[in-house]
Design an enzyme around this catalytic site. Sequence first.
Site, PDB file in Angstrom:
ATOM      1  N   TYR A 110      -1.850  -0.411  10.333  1.00  0.00           N
ATOM      2  CA  TYR A 110      -2.025  -0.823   9.172  1.00  0.00           C
ATOM      3  C   TYR A 110      -0.710  -0.596   8.153  1.00  0.00           C
ATOM      4  O   TYR A 110      -0.116  -1.244   7.299  1.00  0.00           O
ATOM      5  CB  TYR A 110      -3.401  -0.389   8.206  1.00  0.00           C
ATOM      6  CG  TYR A 110      -3.407  -0.574   6.918  1.00  0.00           C
ATOM      7  CD1 TYR A 110      -4.214  -1.807   6.742  1.00  0.00           C
ATOM      8  CD2 TYR A 110      -3.208   0.169   5.902  1.00  0.00           C
ATOM      9  CE1 TYR A 110      -4.226  -2.108   5.007  1.00  0.00           C
ATOM     10  CE2 TYR A 110      -3.244   0.003   4.646  1.00  0.00           C
ATOM     11  CZ  TYR A 110      -3.881  -1.268   4.055  1.00  0.00           C
ATOM     12  OH  TYR A 110      -4.076  -1.566   2.897  1.00  0.00           O
ATOM     13  N   SER A 170       0.733  -0.953   0.058  1.00  0.00           N
ATOM     14  CA  SER A 170      -0.019  -0.108  -0.069  1.00  0.00           C
ATOM     15  C   SER A 170       0.672   1.331   0.023  1.00  0.00           C
ATOM     16  O   SER A 170       2.044   1.245   0.499  1.00  0.00           O
ATOM     17  CB  SER A 170      -1.026   0.001   1.280  1.00  0.00           C
ATOM     18  OG  SER A 170      -1.402   1.293   1.531  1.00  0.00           O
TER      19      SER A 170
END
Length: 250
Positions: free
Chosen positions: A159, A145
């Site tokens: 995350y 990501s």
Amino acid sequence: MNKQKVVLITGAGRGIGAATAKLFAGKNYAVCINYKSNAEAANTVAEEIIHNGGKCITVQADVASEPEVVRLFETIDKQLGPLSVLVNNAGILRPQSRLEDMTADRVNSLLVNNVTSYFICSREAVKRMSTRHGGSGGAIVNVSSGAARSGSPNEYIDYAASKGAIDTLTKGLALEVAAEGIRVNCVRPGFIYTDMHADGGEPDRIERLKPIIPLQRGGYPEEVAEAIYWLASDKSAFSTGNYVDITGGI
Ligand code: NAP
């Protein structure tokens, strides 16, 4: 006649994984659609692939569970044959939070789901693909990501850190297996229209952040799938340990 290649896409019932499954099926891959709990979504993807003349199976397995991953790969061995491509895609997000409100349970569950799962799926893939183990090579594509670069302050540092680990896994494993016929690369999407933002507690997050995205819009799962497919294909034969950012310029 060329033998049909086999791809496993983890978390392929929805979002980026579902778009990737459909793209690979359209390129004549036999596809394993893995999912955790939403059988209906996975079956809908499978029905579309079969309707369009493709080959696929759906396999329920929690990729955070080592025995379930082993069963997943054994099912592919039996039902589809030797694996050519692994797309580590399944991932989770918890509601937005500052670090001082994060519990150890929350952080640990993020790490097991987003990091350990990629390690054990990669292990099973390497055992099958590596020329060192009698395999014929293959490709692993990790879905990381843009958060690995931004750190996601005030939203989800846990995350973001899990995705930073995936960037490091990509580099290390790529170098470890480069001489064994396996390429390992990574895509780093950002702001893609999927259900994941609702899990983070803000379904319309992309609309809020649009003004700071240079391309002034969110991305579509299909746009990420194209990069994943390229990294898995022979068109990227000279790339390993590399990252493709798909973030609208941010
Ligand atoms: P999504 O729409 O929420 O879909 C997640 C998929 O992963 C679902 O199919 C889900 O299965 C599956 N899954 C989750 N945990 C699993 C587990 N333990 N075992 C097996 N399957 C599991 O997510 P997405 O946005 O497509 O995200 C896909 C990947 O892209 C993730 O790694 C995510 O971190 C990354 N990513 C997304 C964005 C974005 O903006 N959307 C940006 C950067 C990176 P069920 O359907 O059964 O629940």
